[in-house]
Design an enzyme around this catalytic site. Sequence first.
Site, short mmCIF file in Angstrom:
data_model
loop_
_atom_site.label_atom_id
_atom_site.label_comp_id
_atom_site.label_asym_id
_atom_site.label_seq_id
_atom_site.Cartn_x
_atom_site.Cartn_y
_atom_site.Cartn_z
N GLU A 36 0.80 -1.37 -0.08
CA GLU A 36 -0.21 0.07 -0.12
C GLU A 36 0.74 1.41 0.03
OE1 GLU A 36 -2.09 -0.96 3.51
OE2 GLU A 36 -3.00 -2.61 2.76
N GLU A 67 -4.74 -6.45 2.56
CA GLU A 67 -3.81 -7.05 3.15
C GLU A 67 -3.93 -8.42 2.86
OE1 GLU A 67 -5.42 -4.86 5.04
OE2 GLU A 67 -3.93 -3.38 5.32
N PHE A 90 1.92 -1.99 8.94
CA PHE A 90 1.82 -1.94 10.18
C PHE A 90 1.72 -3.39 10.46
CE2 PHE A 90 0.66 2.39 10.08
CZ PHE A 90 1.57 2.99 10.91
N ASP A 92 0.59 -4.64 13.00
CA ASP A 92 -1.14 -4.74 13.59
C ASP A 92 -1.84 -5.06 12.68
OD1 ASP A 92 -0.33 -2.46 16.33
OD2 ASP A 92 0.75 -2.17 14.19
N PHE A 93 -1.78 -4.86 11.32
CA PHE A 93 -2.56 -5.24 10.26
C PHE A 93 -2.58 -6.93 9.90
CE2 PHE A 93 -1.98 -0.67 8.37
CZ PHE A 93 -2.53 -0.28 9.48
N HIS A 136 -1.62 0.63 15.91
CA HIS A 136 -0.47 0.89 15.19
C HIS A 136 0.71 0.75 15.98
CE1 HIS A 136 -3.86 2.50 12.94
NE2 HIS A 136 -3.22 2.57 11.97
#
Lengths: 334, 325
Positions: A36, A67, A90, A92-93, A136
């Site tokens: 991205e 993702e 991140f 986190d994703f 994040h």
Amino acid sequence: MADQNNKPRQLTYVMAINEAIRTVMQEQPNAFAAGEDIGGAGGVYGYYNGIQEQFGTDRVYDTPISEKGIVGLGVGAAATGCRPILDLMFIDFMGECMDEVANQLAKMRYMFGGSATLPVTLLTMAGAGASLAAQHSQSLEAWLCHLPGLKVVMAATPADAKGLIIAAARDDNPVIVIMMKTLLALNGEVPEDSYATPIGKANIVRPGENYTIVTWGRMVHEAITAAEQLARSGLDAEVIDARSLQPFDTETVIASVRKTHRAMVAHEAVRYGGLGGEVAAQIQELAFDDLDAPVARVGAPFAPVPFSPVLESAYVPNAETIVAEVRSQLRIEG
Amino acid sequence: MFVTVELTNDVLKDMHRCMVQIRRFEETAGKLMEDGKIPGALHLYVGEEAIASGVMAHLSKEDQITSTHRGHGHLIAKGGEFDRMFAELFGKATGYCKGKGGSMHISNMDLGMLGANGIVGGGPPIATGAAFSNKFRKTDNVACCFFGDGASNEGSLHEAANMAALFKLPVVFVCENNGFGEYTSQANHQAIVDVADRAQGYGMPGVIVDGMDAVAVFEGAREAIARARAGDGPTLLECKTYRFYDHVGVRGMGLSYRSDEEVEFWKKRDPIDQFEAKLREQNIMAEAEIQAVYEQVAAEIEAAVQFAEESPMPDPSTITEDVYA
């Protein structure tokens, strides 16, 4: 001339990542990058600056915010002859693509009896310290190290950021390279040439005689600072940057503990269920008789990463947390 | 350059043989499971044979497919060999996956079969990646992604379909709409009747064909695959079909979640019976020739089962092999 080219110069962590990606794209004609905002915008952290300009839109792809799609694209492309460099903005994703990571990427080779090869490099960013709050800022390396089939590395310095990315891209296995957002501006010596930092090999960043701190990522720097403070109390701590979390260099850690007899594992991730528990267990299994004290662990409290700078700085472990834990473990006064 | 496959008599005979191979393989596998010789769960393709046969008639082994839970038929149509397939279902060392995958992960990379998949919706992102690779490596191969009406509700399909259309990738999304996501009828799992309606939302054509008619599937797939090979991007090809057996195993009738009348209705449209009626009617195959196919397939299956039964079990020391390259 080679020696001259290999002369280290100062480079920031973010530019070392940039140089590593350029190196890989030059070395591997079947490598492409997908993620991205990595094309026109150069990535949200800037480490893709100029890369699409240099290698073209046929090799550097801006993807939709998808993702699952990105990692799945990498799995299918790698299984059919490409060497994808994927970007997960991140860590986190990871939740968005965990099926593609855990059930497809990690397992395809095994499920197919070894007939599939998946040379995927997945770059992702971890860590707190930027007031980005709970979604994040995480350090989720333990999620990934629990999955047979993946390799997981974490870069603490500009030189290792470059070397680990190149090593990951040369590896025929899926390798997740975890980078840390609070280190992006860190300067360090980085050789100009192409080189691979061996995956599976820890780095003793500060030799010491009577205490061992095993750590990774940003906490390597905190551990070095802590070691300087501990030196004033007569402790000469050896700091080991594990670098490679899967496979993990148990041998280097055990050799150190046999020498120092006292050990700690320190990571930024939540302490409970963190990888520190695994390392502590390995030390106690393999070097029980060498230990003079239980293995200490430092990690974040059992809470999501908070937003407010006051809360966040109290949450994230640092040199002071390490020193305090060592003093408590060894019952050192003052 | 690829040449579009025309519907010659030889192609019709190949599709017939392929459907018979799948039917007999699945029936045999079901019996072996009931006899306790095949461990684990079998998701059988009986009733849906026309789809694999009609689509794969257009593919070479350099073209890729991704499959579903119900993957045996796809592998057979892609050129999978019975002996190594049965060996895998038996969990033997000689299986396609050395006994590490079983029915739900049966695959063969050399045939471009990128795996059955234990995750509903696991295939679409991978097929899109294979299609990306075909384009990136400048081949004119296509990837075909088989998925069911159940998987059409997974987010992975949404992301993959959008990317495939955006990048104009050579992929065909083949929806095998058998009316059920596992044990839940389509009416109870989505508000639409035609999964192909969703194609419009991605900017790709959505085409519906009768999935019980191998010729209809062949024609629909021909156009979609030609479009993909020409660089014009993906198509969603929805094939209306029905599985004669349960979601898992061989029981077809007396199930709580569907009526026997419904099963009977679809069985009257058996893809092989319908196809054979046409072959006879149009004098393409005489009854004796059709019977000869069954006899040959029966002999192939018998030999393959024997191979699987006589094959060695994997050595437990291989558990940690093949985790890494």
